[in-house]
Motif scaffolding. Structure first.
Motif, PDB file in Angstrom:
ATOM      1  N   THR A  11       0.825  -1.206   0.000  1.00 17.07           N
ATOM      2  CA  THR A  11       0.000   0.000   0.000  1.00 17.07           C
ATOM      3  C   THR A  11       0.864   1.264   0.000  1.00 17.07           C
ATOM      4  O   THR A  11       2.026   1.245   0.434  1.00 17.07           O
ATOM      5  CB  THR A  11      -0.924   0.045   1.226  1.00 17.07           C
ATOM      6  N   HIS A  12       0.268   2.341  -0.475  1.00 16.85           N
ATOM      7  CA  HIS A  12       0.973   3.625  -0.483  1.00 16.85           C
ATOM      8  C   HIS A  12       1.269   4.080   0.944  1.00 16.85           C
ATOM      9  O   HIS A  12       2.309   4.705   1.190  1.00 16.85           O
ATOM     10  CB  HIS A  12       0.146   4.687  -1.208  1.00 16.85           C
ATOM     11  N   ASP A  13       0.379   3.760   1.872  1.00 12.71           N
ATOM     12  CA  ASP A  13       0.615   4.135   3.275  1.00 12.71           C
ATOM     13  C   ASP A  13       1.863   3.454   3.832  1.00 12.71           C
ATOM     14  O   ASP A  13       2.677   4.084   4.500  1.00 12.71           O
ATOM     15  CB  ASP A  13      -0.592   3.768   4.141  1.00 12.71           C
ATOM     16  N   ALA A  14       2.014   2.174   3.545  1.00  6.51           N
ATOM     17  CA  ALA A  14       3.186   1.438   4.036  1.00  6.51           C
ATOM     18  C   ALA A  14       4.466   1.951   3.393  1.00  6.51           C
ATOM     19  O   ALA A  14       5.500   2.088   4.061  1.00  6.51           O
ATOM     20  CB  ALA A  14       3.015  -0.053   3.763  1.00  6.51           C
ATOM     21  N   LEU A  15       4.411   2.236   2.092  1.00  2.40           N
ATOM     22  CA  LEU A  15       5.595   2.768   1.407  1.00  2.40           C
ATOM     23  C   LEU A  15       5.960   4.151   1.932  1.00  2.40           C
ATOM     24  O   LEU A  15       7.134   4.467   2.106  1.00  2.40           O
ATOM     25  CB  LEU A  15       5.355   2.815  -0.103  1.00  2.40           C
ATOM     26  N   ALA A  16       4.959   4.976   2.178  1.00  2.00           N
ATOM     27  CA  ALA A  16       5.211   6.320   2.715  1.00  2.00           C
ATOM     28  C   ALA A  16       5.887   6.221   4.077  1.00  2.00           C
ATOM     29  O   ALA A  16       6.834   6.966   4.366  1.00  2.00           O
ATOM     30  CB  ALA A  16       3.912   7.101   2.812  1.00  2.00           C
ATOM     31  N   CYS A  17       5.423   5.304   4.893  1.00  2.00           N
ATOM     32  CA  CYS A  17       6.031   5.102   6.215  1.00  2.00           C
ATOM     33  C   CYS A  17       7.480   4.636   6.059  1.00  2.00           C
ATOM     34  O   CYS A  17       8.380   5.118   6.747  1.00  2.00           O
ATOM     35  CB  CYS A  17       5.214   4.088   7.000  1.00  2.00           C
ATOM     36  N   ARG A  18       7.709   3.714   5.144  1.00  2.00           N
ATOM     37  CA  ARG A  18       9.058   3.170   4.914  1.00  2.00           C
ATOM     38  C   ARG A  18      10.034   4.240   4.456  1.00  2.00           C
ATOM     39  O   ARG A  18      11.179   4.276   4.872  1.00  2.00           O
ATOM     40  CB  ARG A  18       8.972   2.034   3.889  1.00  2.00           C
ATOM     41  N   PHE A  19       9.583   5.129   3.562  1.00  2.00           N
ATOM     42  CA  PHE A  19      10.461   6.158   3.020  1.00  2.00           C
ATOM     43  C   PHE A  19      10.420   7.457   3.817  1.00  2.00           C
ATOM     44  O   PHE A  19      11.129   8.403   3.507  1.00  2.00           O
ATOM     45  CB  PHE A  19      10.108   6.431   1.551  1.00  2.00           C
ATOM     46  N   GLY A  20       9.567   7.521   4.831  1.00  2.00           N
ATOM     47  CA  GLY A  20       9.500   8.691   5.696  1.00  2.00           C
ATOM     48  C   GLY A  20       8.938   9.931   5.016  1.00  2.00           C
ATOM     49  O   GLY A  20       9.400  11.042   5.267  1.00  2.00           O
ATOM     50  N   VAL A  21       7.938   9.717   4.149  1.00  2.00           N
ATOM     51  CA  VAL A  21       7.305  10.830   3.442  1.00  2.00           C
ATOM     52  C   VAL A  21       5.797  10.723   3.586  1.00  2.00           C
ATOM     53  O   VAL A  21       5.272   9.740   4.113  1.00  2.00           O
ATOM     54  CB  VAL A  21       7.681  10.836   1.932  1.00  2.00           C
ATOM     55  N   ASP A  22       5.084  11.727   3.094  1.00  2.00           N
ATOM     56  CA  ASP A  22       3.629  11.724   3.108  1.00  2.00           C
ATOM     57  C   ASP A  22       3.097  10.762   2.046  1.00  2.00           C
ATOM     58  O   ASP A  22       3.748  10.527   1.027  1.00  2.00           O
ATOM     59  CB  ASP A  22       3.114  13.142   2.845  1.00  2.00           C
ATOM     60  N   SER A  79       0.830  11.137  -0.188  1.00  2.00           N
ATOM     61  CA  SER A  79       0.656  11.753  -1.510  1.00  2.00           C
ATOM     62  C   SER A  79       1.965  11.790  -2.298  1.00  2.00           C
ATOM     63  O   SER A  79       1.948  11.743  -3.530  1.00  2.00           O
ATOM     64  CB  SER A  79       0.083  13.162  -1.376  1.00  2.00           C
ATOM     65  N   THR A  80       3.080  11.838  -1.601  1.00  2.00           N
ATOM     66  CA  THR A  80       4.387  11.834  -2.272  1.00  2.00           C
ATOM     67  C   THR A  80       4.627  10.500  -2.970  1.00  2.00           C
ATOM     68  O   THR A  80       5.225  10.454  -4.040  1.00  2.00           O
ATOM     69  CB  THR A  80       5.509  12.100  -1.249  1.00  2.00           C
ATOM     70  N   VAL A  81       4.133   9.421  -2.396  1.00  2.00           N
ATOM     71  CA  VAL A  81       4.284   8.094  -2.997  1.00  2.00           C
ATOM     72  C   VAL A  81       3.215   7.864  -4.064  1.00  2.00           C
ATOM     73  O   VAL A  81       3.464   7.232  -5.082  1.00  2.00           O
ATOM     74  CB  VAL A  81       4.200   7.003  -1.906  1.00  2.00           C
ATOM     75  N   THR A  82       2.027   8.404  -3.852  1.00  2.00           N
ATOM     76  CA  THR A  82       0.908   8.181  -4.768  1.00  2.00           C
ATOM     77  C   THR A  82       1.142   8.829  -6.125  1.00  2.00           C
ATOM     78  O   THR A  82       0.815   8.242  -7.159  1.00  2.00           O
ATOM     79  CB  THR A  82      -0.400   8.716  -4.151  1.00  2.00           C
ATOM     80  N   ARG A  83       1.713  10.022  -6.150  1.00  2.00           N
ATOM     81  CA  ARG A  83       1.901  10.747  -7.419  1.00  2.00           C
ATOM     82  C   ARG A  83       2.727   9.978  -8.446  1.00  2.00           C
ATOM     83  O   ARG A  83       2.275   9.807  -9.578  1.00  2.00           O
ATOM     84  CB  ARG A  83       2.512  12.123  -7.157  1.00  2.00           C
ATOM     85  N   PRO A  84       3.926   9.482  -8.121  1.00  2.00           N
ATOM     86  CA  PRO A  84       4.691   8.731  -9.134  1.00  2.00           C
ATOM     87  C   PRO A  84       3.987   7.448  -9.575  1.00  2.00           C
ATOM     88  O   PRO A  84       4.020   7.089 -10.745  1.00  2.00           O
ATOM     89  CB  PRO A  84       6.006   8.402  -8.438  1.00  2.00           C
ATOM     90  N   SER A  85       3.308   6.769  -8.661  1.00  4.83           N
ATOM     91  CA  SER A  85       2.591   5.548  -9.022  1.00  4.83           C
ATOM     92  C   SER A  85       1.434   5.849  -9.959  1.00  4.83           C
ATOM     93  O   SER A  85       1.148   5.085 -10.877  1.00  4.83           O
ATOM     94  CB  SER A  85       2.061   4.846  -7.772  1.00  4.83           C
ATOM     95  N   ALA A  86       0.759   6.962  -9.734  1.00  7.19           N
ATOM     96  CA  ALA A  86      -0.368   7.346 -10.590  1.00  7.19           C
ATOM     97  C   ALA A  86       0.111   7.676 -11.998  1.00  7.19           C
ATOM     98  O   ALA A  86      -0.573   7.392 -12.975  1.00  7.19           O
ATOM     99  CB  ALA A  86      -1.099   8.532  -9.982  1.00  7.19           C
ATOM    100  N   ARG A  87       1.282   8.291 -12.112  1.00  4.78           N
ATOM    101  CA  ARG A  87       1.829   8.615 -13.430  1.00  4.78           C
ATOM    102  C   ARG A  87       2.240   7.349 -14.188  1.00  4.78           C
ATOM    103  O   ARG A  87       2.154   7.288 -15.391  1.00  4.78           O
ATOM    104  CB  ARG A  87       3.046   9.520 -13.301  1.00  4.78           C
ATOM    105  N   CYS A  88       2.710   6.354 -13.465  1.00  2.31           N
ATOM    106  CA  CYS A  88       3.181   5.120 -14.091  1.00  2.31           C
ATOM    107  C   CYS A  88       2.046   4.137 -14.342  1.00  2.31           C
ATOM    108  O   CYS A  88       2.153   3.296 -15.220  1.00  2.31           O
ATOM    109  CB  CYS A  88       4.202   4.464 -13.182  1.00  2.31           C
ATOM    110  N   GLY A  89       0.975   4.239 -13.594  1.00  2.00           N
ATOM    111  CA  GLY A  89      -0.130   3.300 -13.694  1.00  2.00           C
ATOM    112  C   GLY A  89      -0.696   3.127 -15.083  1.00  2.00           C
ATOM    113  O   GLY A  89      -0.846   1.997 -15.555  1.00  2.00           O
ATOM    114  N   PRO A  90      -1.047   4.209 -15.805  1.00  3.94           N
ATOM    115  CA  PRO A  90      -1.623   4.031 -17.137  1.00  3.94           C
ATOM    116  C   PRO A  90      -0.691   3.288 -18.092  1.00  3.94           C
ATOM    117  O   PRO A  90      -1.150   2.513 -18.916  1.00  3.94           O
ATOM    118  CB  PRO A  90      -1.852   5.463 -17.619  1.00  3.94           C
TER     119      PRO A  90
END
Length: 61
Positions: A19-30, A32-43
């Motif tokens: 999940t984006h929440d787990a990744l954000a916790c792992r990288f120490g960021v918010d 939304s910081t993790v969600t943006r790059p994934s959203a760009r790559c998703g399509p």
């Protein structure tokens, strides 16, 4: 996040479904910081244009 961290987070999310929440916790960021790059790559990854290797059937002998 630097490019390498964004790439790693995106690949881990797409490959393993972390999940984006787990990744954000792992990288120490918010989140939304993790969600943006994934959203760009998703399509790109959902377009069906990426290569999926064929499975080779084992010989019955």
């Amino acid at each position: 996040m630097i490019f390498v961290d964004r790439l790693l987070a995106t690949l881990v999310h797409l490959r393993h479904g972390v999940t984006h929440d787990a990744l954000a916790c792992r990288f120490g960021v918010d989140r939304s910081t993790v969600t943006r790059p994934s959203a760009r790559c998703g399509p790109c990854s959902r377009s069906g244009r990426h290569h999926q290797p064929r499975r080779v059937a084992a010989n019955a002998s």
